[in-house]
Design a protein around this motif. Structure first.
Motif, PDB file in Angstrom:
ATOM      1  N   PRO A  14      41.071  64.986  35.585  1.00 17.14           N
ATOM      2  CA  PRO A  14      41.555  66.025  36.509  1.00 17.14           C
ATOM      3  C   PRO A  14      42.735  65.516  37.333  1.00 17.14           C
ATOM      4  N   GLY A  15      43.466  66.452  37.930  1.00 15.04           N
ATOM      5  CA  GLY A  15      44.510  66.067  38.864  1.00 15.04           C
ATOM      6  C   GLY A  15      45.909  66.047  38.303  1.00 15.04           C
ATOM      7  N   GLY A  16      46.069  66.048  36.973  1.00 17.80           N
ATOM      8  CA  GLY A  16      47.398  66.157  36.400  1.00 17.80           C
ATOM      9  C   GLY A  16      48.146  64.865  36.184  1.00 17.80           C
ATOM     10  N   PHE A  17      47.886  63.827  36.983  1.00 21.37           N
ATOM     11  CA  PHE A  17      48.581  62.561  36.839  1.00 21.37           C
ATOM     12  C   PHE A  17      47.579  61.421  36.748  1.00 21.37           C
ATOM     13  N   PRO A  18      47.998  60.275  36.197  1.00 22.24           N
ATOM     14  CA  PRO A  18      47.082  59.143  36.082  1.00 22.24           C
ATOM     15  C   PRO A  18      46.583  58.675  37.449  1.00 22.24           C
ATOM     16  N   THR A  19      45.448  57.992  37.424  1.00 23.11           N
ATOM     17  CA  THR A  19      44.935  57.329  38.612  1.00 23.11           C
ATOM     18  C   THR A  19      45.607  55.961  38.725  1.00 23.11           C
ATOM     19  N   ARG A  20      46.199  55.697  39.855  1.00 20.11           N
ATOM     20  CA  ARG A  20      46.844  54.400  40.070  1.00 20.11           C
ATOM     21  C   ARG A  20      45.827  53.371  40.564  1.00 20.11           C
ATOM     22  N   PHE A  21      46.098  52.110  40.263  1.00 18.50           N
ATOM     23  CA  PHE A  21      45.315  51.033  40.851  1.00 18.50           C
ATOM     24  C   PHE A  21      46.266  49.948  41.342  1.00 18.50           C
ATOM     25  N   SER A  22      45.831  49.242  42.360  1.00 19.03           N
ATOM     26  CA  SER A  22      46.592  48.109  42.901  1.00 19.03           C
ATOM     27  C   SER A  22      45.587  47.082  43.394  1.00 19.03           C
ATOM     28  N   VAL A  23      45.580  45.891  42.782  1.00 19.00           N
ATOM     29  CA  VAL A  23      44.589  44.872  43.117  1.00 19.00           C
ATOM     30  C   VAL A  23      45.272  43.522  43.337  1.00 19.00           C
ATOM     31  N   THR A  24      44.642  42.726  44.165  1.00 20.43           N
ATOM     32  CA  THR A  24      45.093  41.361  44.447  1.00 20.43           C
ATOM     33  C   THR A  24      43.925  40.404  44.209  1.00 20.43           C
ATOM     34  N   PRO A  25      44.176  39.100  44.098  1.00 19.69           N
ATOM     35  CA  PRO A  25      43.083  38.155  43.859  1.00 19.69           C
ATOM     36  C   PRO A  25      41.992  38.269  44.918  1.00 19.69           C
ATOM     37  N   ASP A  26      40.735  38.256  44.463  1.00 19.89           N
ATOM     38  CA  ASP A  26      39.587  38.414  45.357  1.00 19.89           C
ATOM     39  C   ASP A  26      39.178  37.050  45.902  1.00 19.89           C
ATOM     40  N   PRO A  27      39.323  36.830  47.206  1.00 19.91           N
ATOM     41  CA  PRO A  27      39.007  35.502  47.762  1.00 19.91           C
ATOM     42  C   PRO A  27      37.531  35.128  47.649  1.00 19.91           C
ATOM     43  N   LEU A  28      36.632  36.124  47.570  1.00 22.65           N
ATOM     44  CA  LEU A  28      35.205  35.816  47.458  1.00 22.65           C
ATOM     45  C   LEU A  28      34.856  35.182  46.119  1.00 22.65           C
ATOM     46  N   TYR A  29      35.723  35.386  45.117  1.00 25.22           N
ATOM     47  CA  TYR A  29      35.457  34.840  43.787  1.00 25.22           C
ATOM     48  C   TYR A  29      36.498  33.798  43.386  1.00 25.22           C
TER      49      TYR A  29
ATOM     50  N   ASP B  82      30.842  31.089  49.664  1.00 24.94           N
ATOM     51  CA  ASP B  82      31.053  31.285  51.092  1.00 24.94           C
ATOM     52  C   ASP B  82      32.209  30.398  51.550  1.00 24.94           C
ATOM     53  N   ALA B  83      32.469  30.391  52.853  1.00 24.59           N
ATOM     54  CA  ALA B  83      33.615  29.650  53.378  1.00 24.59           C
ATOM     55  C   ALA B  83      33.481  28.141  53.184  1.00 24.59           C
ATOM     56  N   ASN B  84      32.253  27.658  52.966  1.00 21.38           N
ATOM     57  CA  ASN B  84      32.024  26.230  52.774  1.00 21.38           C
ATOM     58  C   ASN B  84      31.989  25.820  51.308  1.00 21.38           C
ATOM     59  N   GLY B  85      32.294  26.774  50.416  1.00 19.22           N
ATOM     60  CA  GLY B  85      32.300  26.463  48.989  1.00 19.22           C
ATOM     61  C   GLY B  85      30.944  26.511  48.336  1.00 19.22           C
ATOM     62  N   LYS B  86      29.955  27.093  49.016  1.00 22.47           N
ATOM     63  CA  LYS B  86      28.605  27.195  48.472  1.00 22.47           C
ATOM     64  C   LYS B  86      28.445  28.513  47.721  1.00 22.47           C
ATOM     65  N   VAL B  87      27.776  28.471  46.559  1.00 23.86           N
ATOM     66  CA  VAL B  87      27.534  29.689  45.787  1.00 23.86           C
ATOM     67  C   VAL B  87      26.499  30.549  46.503  1.00 23.86           C
ATOM     68  N   ILE B  88      26.873  31.764  46.819  1.00 17.20           N
ATOM     69  CA  ILE B  88      25.966  32.672  47.530  1.00 17.20           C
ATOM     70  C   ILE B  88      25.690  33.955  46.752  1.00 17.20           C
ATOM     71  N   GLY B  89      26.325  34.105  45.586  1.00 16.00           N
ATOM     72  CA  GLY B  89      26.094  35.318  44.818  1.00 16.00           C
ATOM     73  C   GLY B  89      26.595  35.188  43.402  1.00 16.00           C
ATOM     74  N   LEU B  90      26.232  36.161  42.568  1.00 10.14           N
ATOM     75  CA  LEU B  90      26.608  36.181  41.162  1.00 10.14           C
ATOM     76  C   LEU B  90      26.970  37.607  40.762  1.00 10.14           C
ATOM     77  N   ARG B  91      28.072  37.742  40.035  1.00  8.03           N
ATOM     78  CA  ARG B  91      28.468  39.048  39.493  1.00  8.03           C
ATOM     79  C   ARG B  91      28.488  38.976  37.969  1.00  8.03           C
ATOM     80  N   ILE B  92      27.838  39.964  37.343  1.00  4.35           N
ATOM     81  CA  ILE B  92      27.856  40.086  35.886  1.00  4.35           C
ATOM     82  C   ILE B  92      28.401  41.467  35.542  1.00  4.35           C
TER      83      ILE B  92
END
Length: 546
Positions: free
Chosen positions: A399-414, A512-522
């Protein structure tokens, strides 16, 4: 050959009254008056009443200024997109005449030839030149645009004429779509080199200013690609382009009008939006799109949906982006298969095989296939570091007539903390994700030292998969295979996900800010031989050992 329905704009034609006549209907020549000069960009309307549509196009002034090649585009009757009308016209004092005109109907991809366009050119004295054309053109019989009568047209000299063409203005990237969602993207360098994609065709060519006092850019488009997805492969188009501008005088869009210079009859009208201008210096070395990203979607006007986006791109081009909401997520995934570094940009393009999962469709969500994804990388500091990945995606039912744009930058959490290198041992542990991606279920996964992944959802689905180690990119990315769901023997109900195909994708650790693994994304997706799709977005928090 089926004509390119994604193309936009074309139509319209000029002219109208005959400029004199006799009782037997024969032309006797124009009435005396001041010679009019029709060269330039024109905008106006075609038809009357409920059938009236907008029209835009150009007339070449020719060697004497009295006319030459013309091309007009008109909103197609009864459909999104544009029809086209083109040929050669001449103005004799005030009388406009074009014979042997061609009409292209975007609805059915048919051409009508031998049309006549008649009209009167006028000068109101407001701008000191010809500023109006009115008339009609022949009914484009045997096409979907046929109406059974001549079609009236009224044109005004466009304000776009007051923006002279410059190489520095046309430089940039432009994107658009058209009937049935066909997408296109073109990038122009400061030297006037052009590259991109129109539908399934790869495009190279040129876009250069015609003259210092003209708003027009000369365009050539060379089409190539697999003939299955690009029927016009091996042909060339030529024509013109004209830029549109915002209130500050910055280019924000483009019209492109071309027709075949080689090959069978074909024509393109492209109505595109310009990517935002950037001051980030181009990279002089190839950039890699691989990594973990965060940013936003910019939805087309009138479209409501999630706008914050996260995701990963693998070294082999595999892309998976997702959004979160209180109930579920949208997902965009595919493979970026073309890479090009021409100093000014680095471009990635999918081959019509991307997938967009819309969580709002069919109540439980639905997959949109044949998604086109185009993106451009820019360096973050003028070196080989990728600091911005931007682009758009489109699909046939969007819908909407034109493509959906995206703009992303490096994620500091990962991002890998300083001093750490990718190592699957970092991910060993148990992680829990509440709701969202599993229809409200809480899901717990455990990653073992041998790479085995096991887990359970609160609705009774057992989870199984395999972590195969890091991907050799030096990034926080790990390959996941054989990921899927089984019925739990201890669950009171059947696992609704167990019928899905095996999935594959990637995993990333969150720090986290101390370099400890606090999560996982799959992030994984799968497609069965029978065409059944499934995907998973798991973003879990690491559980502490009792």
């Amino acid at each position: 050959m089926r004509k390119y329905l994604w193309l936009s704009l074309t139509c319209a034609a000029l002219l109208a009254s005959c400029g004199g006549g006799s009782s037997d209907g024969e032309d006797v020549g124009p009435a005396p008056g001041v010679q009019q000069y029709p060269g330039g960009i024109w905008e106006g309307t075609v038809g009357t009443g409920a059938a009236q549509r907008q029209v835009v196009g150009y007339i070449d002034p020719g060697p004497l200024g009295t006319g030459g090649e013309f091309y007009m585009a008109r909103e197609a009757p009864g459909a999104a997109g544009f029809d086209a009308i083109y040929g050669r016209l001449n103005v004799n004092v005030t009388a406009v005449l074009a014979t042997g005109v061609t009409y292209y109907s975007v609805q059915d991809g048919k051409f009508a030839t031998g049309l006549t366009l008649r009209g009167t050119a006028s000068n109101s004295g407001k701008i000191g030149r010809t500023d109006g054309i009115s008339g009609n053109y022949s009914d484009p019989v045997q096409t979907a645009a046929a109406s059974g009568a001549v079609v009236p047209i009224k044109l005004s000299y466009s304000s776009l004429n007051f923006h002279p063409a410059r190489a520095s203005l046309v430089e940039g990237t432009y994107r658009g779509t058209g009937l049935f969602g066909g997408g296109w993207v073109l990038t122009v360098t400061p030297q006037g080199q052009l590259s991109g994609r129109i539908g399934g065709c790869l495009v190279t060519g040129t876009a250069t200013p015609r003259a210092a006092d003209s708003p027009l850019y000369s365009m050539t488009l060379n089409l190539s690609g697999d003939t299955t997805s690009c029927e016009a492969s091996g042909t060339q188009q030529s024509g013109i382009a004209v830029l549109r501008f915002d209130a500050a005088g910055v280019p924000n869009g483009i019209w492109v009008f071309t027709r075949n210079a080689t090959g069978p009859n074909n024509t393109f009208t492209l109505n595109g939006i310009a990517d935002p201008r950037t001051t980030v210096p181009p990279s002089t070395t190839p950039l890699s799109v691989a990594g973990n990203w965060q940013g936003s979607f910019t939805l087309p006007a009138g479209v409501i949906g999630d706008t914050t986006v996260w995701g990963s791109v693998l070294p082999d081009g595999g892309l998976f982006f997702y959004t979160n909401s209180s109930l579920d997520h949208n997902a965009l995934y595919g493979r970026l298969i073309r890479y090009e570094n021409n100093v000014t940009n680095n471009r990635f393009v999918t081959a019509n095989d991307g997938v967009f999962f819309n969580r709002l469709l069919a109540n439980t969500g639905a997959y949109n296939e044949s998604v086109l994804i185009d993106g451009t990388l820019q360096s973050g500091d003028g070196t080989s570091t990728a600091g911005l990945f931007s682009g758009s995606f489109s699909y046939p039912t969007q819908p909407g007539g034109f493509p959906t744009r995206f703009s992303v930058t490096p994620d500091p959490l990962y991002a890998l903390p300083s001093g750490k290198v990718p190592n699957a041992a970092l991910i060993i542990g148990t992680y829990k994700m509440a709701g969202t991606g599993f229809g409200g279920d809480t899901t717990t996964l455990t990653v073992f030292a041998d790479g085995a992944i096991t887990g359970l959802t609160t609705s009774g689905c057992e989870v199984a998969g395999k972590l195969l180690g890091e991907l050799g990119s030096g990034l926080n990315l790990y390959r996941v295979e054989a990921f899927g769901y089984l019925n739990s023997p201890n669950a009171p109900i059947t696992c609704g996900l167990s019928s899905g195909p095996p999935q594959s994708g990637s995993a990333s650790a969150q720090f986290d800010a101390n370099g400890k693994v606090i999560g996982l994304r799959i992030l994984t997706a799968g497609l069965s031989v029978a065409g059944t799709r499934a995907h998973t977005v798991f973003v879990g928090a690491k559980q502490t050992t009792p």
